[in-house]
Design a protein around this motif. Structure first.
Motif, PDB file in Angstrom:
ATOM      1  N   ASN A  91       0.817  -1.220   0.000  1.00 20.51           N
ATOM      2  CA  ASN A  91       0.000   0.000   0.000  1.00 20.51           C
ATOM      3  C   ASN A  91       0.847   1.265   0.000  1.00 20.51           C
ATOM      4  OD1 ASN A  91      -2.472  -1.476   0.061  1.00 20.51           O
ATOM      5  ND2 ASN A  91      -2.174  -1.771   2.249  1.00 20.51           N
ATOM      6  N   GLN A  92       2.125   1.138  -0.338  1.00 22.05           N
ATOM      7  CA  GLN A  92       3.064   2.261  -0.358  1.00 22.05           C
ATOM      8  C   GLN A  92       3.102   2.987   0.983  1.00 22.05           C
ATOM      9  OE1 GLN A  92       1.760   4.435  -3.939  1.00 22.05           O
ATOM     10  NE2 GLN A  92       3.424   3.411  -5.054  1.00 22.05           N
ATOM     11  N   THR A  93       2.941   2.213   2.065  1.00 22.87           N
ATOM     12  CA  THR A  93       2.833   2.775   3.412  1.00 22.87           C
ATOM     13  C   THR A  93       3.756   2.035   4.367  1.00 22.87           C
ATOM     14  OG1 THR A  93       0.532   3.404   2.995  1.00 22.87           O
ATOM     15  CG2 THR A  93       1.200   3.211   5.301  1.00 22.87           C
ATOM     16  N   THR A  94       4.311   2.780   5.322  1.00 22.89           N
ATOM     17  CA  THR A  94       5.129   2.173   6.366  1.00 22.89           C
ATOM     18  C   THR A  94       4.962   2.947   7.659  1.00 22.89           C
ATOM     19  OG1 THR A  94       7.325   1.272   6.861  1.00 22.89           O
ATOM     20  CG2 THR A  94       7.247   3.510   6.005  1.00 22.89           C
ATOM     21  N   LEU A  95       5.275   2.293   8.777  1.00 27.30           N
ATOM     22  CA  LEU A  95       5.358   3.033  10.024  1.00 27.30           C
ATOM     23  C   LEU A  95       6.782   3.558  10.123  1.00 27.30           C
ATOM     24  CD1 LEU A  95       6.003   0.870  13.044  1.00 27.30           C
ATOM     25  CD2 LEU A  95       4.958  -0.269  11.114  1.00 27.30           C
ATOM     26  N   ASP A 117       2.956  16.493  17.721  1.00 23.82           N
ATOM     27  CA  ASP A 117       2.749  17.527  16.716  1.00 23.82           C
ATOM     28  C   ASP A 117       2.363  17.042  15.326  1.00 23.82           C
ATOM     29  OD1 ASP A 117       3.433  19.569  18.583  1.00 23.82           O
ATOM     30  OD2 ASP A 117       5.550  19.150  18.240  1.00 23.82           O
ATOM     31  N   ILE A 118       2.838  15.891  14.917  1.00 19.21           N
ATOM     32  CA  ILE A 118       2.577  15.418  13.560  1.00 19.21           C
ATOM     33  C   ILE A 118       1.150  14.889  13.486  1.00 19.21           C
ATOM     34  CG2 ILE A 118       3.253  13.758  11.787  1.00 19.21           C
ATOM     35  CD1 ILE A 118       6.134  14.042  12.827  1.00 19.21           C
ATOM     36  N   LYS A 119       0.419  15.362  12.493  1.00 16.72           N
ATOM     37  CA  LYS A 119      -1.008  15.043  12.378  1.00 16.72           C
ATOM     38  C   LYS A 119      -1.331  14.415  11.026  1.00 16.72           C
ATOM     39  CE  LYS A 119      -1.771  16.885  16.382  1.00 16.72           C
ATOM     40  NZ  LYS A 119      -1.630  15.965  17.497  1.00 16.72           N
ATOM     41  N   THR A 134      -0.456   9.245   7.175  1.00 21.97           N
ATOM     42  CA  THR A 134      -1.752   8.581   7.012  1.00 21.97           C
ATOM     43  C   THR A 134      -2.235   7.914   8.296  1.00 21.97           C
ATOM     44  OG1 THR A 134      -0.565   6.711   6.025  1.00 21.97           O
ATOM     45  CG2 THR A 134      -1.592   8.280   4.519  1.00 21.97           C
ATOM     46  N   CYS A 135      -1.445   7.993   9.352  1.00 26.01           N
ATOM     47  CA  CYS A 135      -1.875   7.519  10.673  1.00 26.01           C
ATOM     48  C   CYS A 135      -1.075   8.282  11.715  1.00 26.01           C
ATOM     49  CB  CYS A 135      -1.654   6.015  10.805  1.00 26.01           C
ATOM     50  SG  CYS A 135      -2.256   5.339  12.372  1.00 26.01           S
ATOM     51  N   GLU A 136      -1.783   8.840  12.688  1.00 26.06           N
ATOM     52  CA  GLU A 136      -1.119   9.610  13.738  1.00 26.06           C
ATOM     53  C   GLU A 136      -0.424   8.687  14.736  1.00 26.06           C
ATOM     54  OE1 GLU A 136      -3.556  12.700  15.445  1.00 26.06           O
ATOM     55  OE2 GLU A 136      -4.167  13.410  13.459  1.00 26.06           O
ATOM     56  N   ALA A 137       0.270   9.287  15.671  1.00 32.04           N
ATOM     57  CA  ALA A 137       1.175   8.595  16.588  1.00 32.04           C
ATOM     58  C   ALA A 137       0.517   7.483  17.395  1.00 32.04           C
ATOM     59  CB  ALA A 137       1.802   9.603  17.543  1.00 32.04           C
ATOM     60  N   TYR A 138       1.288   6.401  17.498  1.00 38.49           N
ATOM     61  CA  TYR A 138       0.980   5.303  18.415  1.00 38.49           C
ATOM     62  C   TYR A 138       2.309   4.691  18.846  1.00 38.49           C
ATOM     63  CZ  TYR A 138       1.301   2.279  14.211  1.00 38.49           C
ATOM     64  OH  TYR A 138       1.708   1.630  13.076  1.00 38.49           O
ATOM     65  N   PRO A 139       2.317   3.884  19.918  1.00 39.49           N
ATOM     66  CA  PRO A 139       3.589   3.357  20.423  1.00 39.49           C
ATOM     67  C   PRO A 139       4.347   2.547  19.360  1.00 39.49           C
ATOM     68  CG  PRO A 139       1.892   3.093  22.068  1.00 39.49           C
ATOM     69  CD  PRO A 139       1.197   3.549  20.805  1.00 39.49           C
ATOM     70  N   ASP A 140       5.649   2.798  19.282  1.00 41.09           N
ATOM     71  CA  ASP A 140       6.523   2.086  18.359  1.00 41.09           C
ATOM     72  C   ASP A 140       6.633   0.629  18.823  1.00 41.09           C
ATOM     73  OD1 ASP A 140       8.668   1.005  16.924  1.00 41.09           O
ATOM     74  OD2 ASP A 140       9.869   2.836  17.038  1.00 41.09           O
ATOM     75  N   PRO A 141       6.155  -0.322  18.026  1.00 39.95           N
ATOM     76  CA  PRO A 141       6.198  -1.723  18.459  1.00 39.95           C
ATOM     77  C   PRO A 141       7.616  -2.264  18.605  1.00 39.95           C
ATOM     78  CG  PRO A 141       5.403  -1.560  16.191  1.00 39.95           C
ATOM     79  CD  PRO A 141       5.518  -0.160  16.717  1.00 39.95           C
ATOM     80  N   ALA A 169      10.904   0.651  28.305  1.00 39.26           N
ATOM     81  CA  ALA A 169       9.564   0.914  27.760  1.00 39.26           C
ATOM     82  C   ALA A 169       8.605  -0.184  28.214  1.00 39.26           C
ATOM     83  CB  ALA A 169       9.618   0.955  26.243  1.00 39.26           C
ATOM     84  N   THR A 170       7.390   0.229  28.562  1.00 36.22           N
ATOM     85  CA  THR A 170       6.337  -0.722  28.917  1.00 36.22           C
ATOM     86  C   THR A 170       5.085  -0.370  28.138  1.00 36.22           C
ATOM     87  OG1 THR A 170       5.435   0.597  30.744  1.00 36.22           O
ATOM     88  CG2 THR A 170       7.263  -0.917  31.282  1.00 36.22           C
ATOM     89  N   ASN A 171       4.154  -1.320  28.079  1.00 38.22           N
ATOM     90  CA  ASN A 171       2.880  -1.037  27.407  1.00 38.22           C
ATOM     91  C   ASN A 171       2.144   0.110  28.081  1.00 38.22           C
ATOM     92  OD1 ASN A 171       2.968  -2.915  25.295  1.00 38.22           O
ATOM     93  ND2 ASN A 171       2.417  -4.568  26.689  1.00 38.22           N
ATOM     94  N   ASP A 172       2.246   0.194  29.410  1.00 40.72           N
ATOM     95  CA  ASP A 172       1.585   1.269  30.137  1.00 40.72           C
ATOM     96  C   ASP A 172       2.291   2.616  29.971  1.00 40.72           C
ATOM     97  OD1 ASP A 172      -0.382  -0.433  31.092  1.00 40.72           O
ATOM     98  OD2 ASP A 172       0.706  -0.868  32.949  1.00 40.72           O
ATOM     99  N   LYS A 173       3.613   2.556  29.779  1.00 44.40           N
ATOM    100  CA  LYS A 173       4.398   3.783  29.613  1.00 44.40           C
ATOM    101  C   LYS A 173       5.377   3.616  28.463  1.00 44.40           C
ATOM    102  CE  LYS A 173       4.091   5.561  34.266  1.00 44.40           C
ATOM    103  NZ  LYS A 173       4.808   6.138  35.403  1.00 44.40           N
ATOM    104  N   PRO A 174       4.844   3.643  27.238  1.00 42.36           N
ATOM    105  CA  PRO A 174       5.751   3.553  26.095  1.00 42.36           C
ATOM    106  C   PRO A 174       6.631   4.806  26.027  1.00 42.36           C
ATOM    107  CG  PRO A 174       3.532   4.068  25.367  1.00 42.36           C
ATOM    108  CD  PRO A 174       3.451   3.804  26.836  1.00 42.36           C
ATOM    109  N   ARG A 175       7.845   4.628  25.547  1.00 41.44           N
ATOM    110  CA  ARG A 175       8.773   5.758  25.448  1.00 41.44           C
ATOM    111  C   ARG A 175       8.874   6.297  24.035  1.00 41.44           C
ATOM    112  NH1 ARG A 175      13.973   4.662  29.090  1.00 41.44           N
ATOM    113  NH2 ARG A 175      14.653   6.301  27.716  1.00 41.44           N
ATOM    114  N   TRP A 176       8.578   5.464  23.047  1.00 42.95           N
ATOM    115  CA  TRP A 176       8.817   5.813  21.651  1.00 42.95           C
ATOM    116  C   TRP A 176       7.549   5.631  20.822  1.00 42.95           C
ATOM    117  CZ3 TRP A 176      13.034   8.349  22.022  1.00 42.95           C
ATOM    118  CH2 TRP A 176      13.991   7.964  22.960  1.00 42.95           C
ATOM    119  N   PHE A 177       7.404   6.485  19.803  1.00 42.78           N
ATOM    120  CA  PHE A 177       6.182   6.493  19.009  1.00 42.78           C
ATOM    121  C   PHE A 177       6.504   6.500  17.523  1.00 42.78           C
ATOM    122  CE2 PHE A 177       5.059   7.814  23.161  1.00 42.78           C
ATOM    123  CZ  PHE A 177       3.774   7.356  23.357  1.00 42.78           C
ATOM    124  N   VAL A 178       5.532   6.083  16.734  1.00 40.99           N
ATOM    125  CA  VAL A 178       5.636   6.076  15.280  1.00 40.99           C
ATOM    126  C   VAL A 178       4.432   6.806  14.699  1.00 40.99           C
ATOM    127  CG1 VAL A 178       6.872   3.870  15.190  1.00 40.99           C
ATOM    128  CG2 VAL A 178       4.379   3.874  15.023  1.00 40.99           C
TER     129      VAL A 178
END
Length: 152
Positions: free
Chosen positions: A23-27, A43-45, A69-76, A90-99
């Motif tokens: 789909n020409q898409t990546t995180l 900030d990125i929307k 095409t998708c706003e921030a969520y925790p970086d898996p 990093a924890t699921n409750d307190k993720p440190r990094w986002f994509v």
């Protein structure tokens, strides 16, 4: 809508890889700088435009455009023990990094090289001209337009 520049090493992930992705898409994974993380997280929307910049290669510069095409969520990758981007703090409750997810829009007609960007006095706010180390940085509309004009 806002404008951004995302740096990538084409040996690891290039504009061609984005174009050829499903789909020409990546995180946009693996960002491990707090200021860049804050841009991604806060900030990125959806719909923002992104310049893809090839760094750490022979031909550095802006090579293409993507759209958020998708706003921030925790970086898996921060939770994946086998990933180079694993973060033990990093924890699921307190993720440190986002994509964010980005989708390919187009290649530029001509690469806007770092040398040419630095030489263009009409580009006034781009952090790339000043520090250059940040992997995700905002771009003003004026600087965006100048770089696009340079690529035509």
């Amino acid at each position: 809508m806002s404008y951004w520049l995302f740096k990538t090493e084409p040996d690891a992930f290039s504009i061609d890889d984005l174009k050829n992705a499903p789909n020409q898409t990546t995180l946009w994974e693996g960002v491990r700088n707090y200021q860049a993380r804050n841009f991604i997280r806060d900030d990125i929307k959806l719909g923002d435009q992104v310049m893809i910049y090839h760094s750490s290669c022979k031909l550095v510069g802006v090579v293409g455009i993507a759209t958020v095409t998708c706003e921030a969520y925790p970086d898996p990758t921060q939770f994946d023990l086998s990933s180079d981007y694993y973060d033990a703090k990093a924890t699921n409750d307190k993720p440190r990094w986002f994509v964010v997810e980005v989708t390919y829009k187009n290649h530029l007609n001509k690469r806007a090289s770092l040398k040419d960007i630095k030489a263009n006095n009409a580009i006034t706010e781009l952090a790339l001209k000043k520090a250059g180390r940040l992997s995700v940085m905002p771009v003003t509309k004026n600087d965006w337009n100048e770089i696009i004009a340079m690529s035509n």
